[in-house]
Scaffold this active site. Structure first.
Site, PDB file in Angstrom:
ATOM      1  N   LEU A 121      13.913  27.022  65.771  1.00 53.90           N
ATOM      2  CA  LEU A 121      14.439  25.199  67.147  1.00 53.90           C
ATOM      3  C   LEU A 121      15.662  24.935  66.471  1.00 53.90           C
ATOM      4  O   LEU A 121      16.183  24.347  68.056  1.00 53.90           O
ATOM      5  CB  LEU A 121      13.133  24.308  66.257  1.00 53.90           C
ATOM      6  N   GLY A 123      13.555  12.782  48.922  1.00 59.79           N
ATOM      7  CA  GLY A 123      12.659  12.898  48.310  1.00 59.79           C
ATOM      8  C   GLY A 123      11.669  13.588  48.088  1.00 59.79           C
ATOM      9  O   GLY A 123      11.395  14.132  48.846  1.00 59.79           O
ATOM     10  N   HIS A 124      10.957  13.384  47.106  1.00 62.95           N
ATOM     11  CA  HIS A 124       9.525  13.456  47.230  1.00 62.95           C
ATOM     12  C   HIS A 124       8.186  12.925  46.257  1.00 62.95           C
ATOM     13  O   HIS A 124       8.340  11.753  46.092  1.00 62.95           O
ATOM     14  CB  HIS A 124       9.717  14.710  45.838  1.00 62.95           C
ATOM     15  N   ILE A 156       7.214  11.992  44.019  1.00 64.26           N
ATOM     16  CA  ILE A 156       7.050  11.242  42.490  1.00 64.26           C
ATOM     17  C   ILE A 156       8.210   9.712  43.096  1.00 64.26           C
ATOM     18  O   ILE A 156       8.339   9.077  42.779  1.00 64.26           O
ATOM     19  CB  ILE A 156       8.362  12.101  41.427  1.00 64.26           C
ATOM     20  N   ASN A 157       9.048  10.337  44.006  1.00 60.80           N
ATOM     21  CA  ASN A 157      10.257   9.006  44.753  1.00 60.80           C
ATOM     22  C   ASN A 157       9.859   8.226  45.052  1.00 60.80           C
ATOM     23  O   ASN A 157      10.196   7.119  44.937  1.00 60.80           O
ATOM     24  CB  ASN A 157      11.370  10.092  45.135  1.00 60.80           C
ATOM     25  N   TYR A 158       8.372   8.872  46.219  1.00 61.85           N
ATOM     26  CA  TYR A 158       8.113   8.030  46.441  1.00 61.85           C
ATOM     27  C   TYR A 158       7.316   6.487  45.801  1.00 61.85           C
ATOM     28  O   TYR A 158       6.843   5.098  46.532  1.00 61.85           O
ATOM     29  CB  TYR A 158       6.999   8.135  47.507  1.00 61.85           C
ATOM     30  N   ASP A 200       1.897  11.832  48.134  1.00 58.04           N
ATOM     31  CA  ASP A 200       1.798  12.822  48.905  1.00 58.04           C
ATOM     32  C   ASP A 200       0.736  13.087  50.030  1.00 58.04           C
ATOM     33  O   ASP A 200       0.205  13.224  51.262  1.00 58.04           O
ATOM     34  CB  ASP A 200       2.058  14.651  48.386  1.00 58.04           C
TER      35      ASP A 200
END
Length: 347
Positions: free
Chosen positions: A66, A130-131, A133-135, A156
């Site tokens: 893209l 983040g992933h 655990i961070n959220y 997630d």
């Protein structure tokens, strides 16, 4: 189900949240076209092939770079007649590519454009990496389980995938009425805070920080707890209502506990039930109580649950497997496709 049959979804996401969201749309009959970077594709292909396979069945893979102008133009051509586009980039990335909501809305006013981000389009955390655990951490959910990390990806899947699907379906309802698509903005951080209903109630009503060990739904009471059976397996007791608690006490032979459901301290009541449940295997207890209103169930393993679930309906696509098919369908000639392939724009 084929409730979404005839709808075309462009999936520009990577890894778990977007894949699960679009897999659900595919399961409901939508055609999901997975747009992937030509060299490596979705990171999940290499990081966790089993998860990738489980969450990308029945999708079609189109490999487009893209970044160059030709790649951008190809996506615009696909988006011009698509129904839904979902992307999972940090705020600003799609705009810099010339593929933001405003640009695509101009090309296709009926397009529903879903942005799935960690922290939303604006605010102090918007550009944080983040992933899951961070959220969960910033969203307050992780504080209720410290130092244990939940064994499923709550932010997630609940804060991301489920919120995205809900937002897309609501946008489809609105489009049926107005003829116009809209921007669905999903923040996994914001979505996970919706799980704090009970802890927030504690905070607002008492002014104290919720303590998991002190809340009724977190194992502080005998009527809502886990008990180990004779064979080392576990039973879950959810006898919250007095009628369920009374039924349980009578069925296991401790009628004297009926009036003590919310008595303090709870430890003697827990110990009494624990000793009773130790007298039989978990399966024996479940078989004995399953036809009564006791709210007692086995704690089953993942393998036991898997035995009841259907296998994925189709194998995941190879990277770029459907590039030629889809581009032909959207009006590109064989010569154009071959030239884009020679330039490395597609695969």
């Amino acid at each position: 189900m084929n409730d979404l049959g005839g709808l075309v979804v462009l999936d520009l996401t990577r890894l778990l949240p977007g894949a699960v969201a679009t897999q659900q749309l595919a399961d409901w009959g939508a055609e999901v076209i997975k747009i992937e970077e030509p060299r490596a594709g979705d990171y999940a292909r290499a990081m966790n092939p089993a998860v990738f396979a489980y969450t990308n069945g029945a999708k079609k893979s189109v490999a487009i770079d893209l970044k160059p102008p030709h790649g951008r133009d190809l996506l615009l051509r696909l988006a011009a007649t698509a129904d839904i586009l979902i992307e999972g980039n940090r705020p600003g990335v799609m705009e810099r590519l010339g593929l933001g909501y405003d640009q695509l809305h101009a090309a296709n006013p009926r397009l529903i454009y879903c942005s799935l981000t960690g922290y939303g389009q604006s605010g102090p955390y918007a550009q944080l990496a983040g992933h899951d655990i961070n959220y969960m951490a910033l969203g307050g959910v992780l504080s209720l389980n410290l130092p244990v990390i939940p064994g499923v990806q709550i932010a997630d899947l609940v804060g991301g995938s489920m919120q995205a699907v809900t937002g897309i379906l609501l946008a489809l309802v609105a489009r049926n009425q107005t003829g116009l698509g809209r921007h669905v903005d999903v923040s996994m951080y914001a979505g996970v805070t919706s799980l704090l209903t009970v802890p927030l109630t504690v905070w607002h009503s008492t002014g104290r920080e919720p303590a998991p060990s002190a809340e009724i739904l977190s194992g502080s009471y005998a009527c809502y707890n886990l008990y180990e059976a004779r064979d080392g397996r576990w039973l879950a007791v959810g006898a919250l209502e007095p009628k369920f608690w009374a039924e349980l006490c009578c069925r296991v032979g401790c009628e004297d506990l009926v009036a003590r459901q919310f008595e303090e301290p709870q430890d003697p009541i827990k110990q009494c039930l624990a000793s009773i449940f130790k007298t039989k295997s978990a399966t024996e207890w479940f078989d004995a109580l399953r036809d009564t209103d006791c709210c007692v169930t086995l704690v089953r393993t993942v393998s036991e649950v898997a035995a009841e679930l259907p296998e994925p309906s189709a194998a995941p696509p190879a990277l770029g497997q459907h590039t030629r098919e889809i581009l032909h369908r959207f009006g590109l000639s064989s010569n154009e496709i071959e030239e884009f392939e020679r330039q490395g724009v597609i695969r």
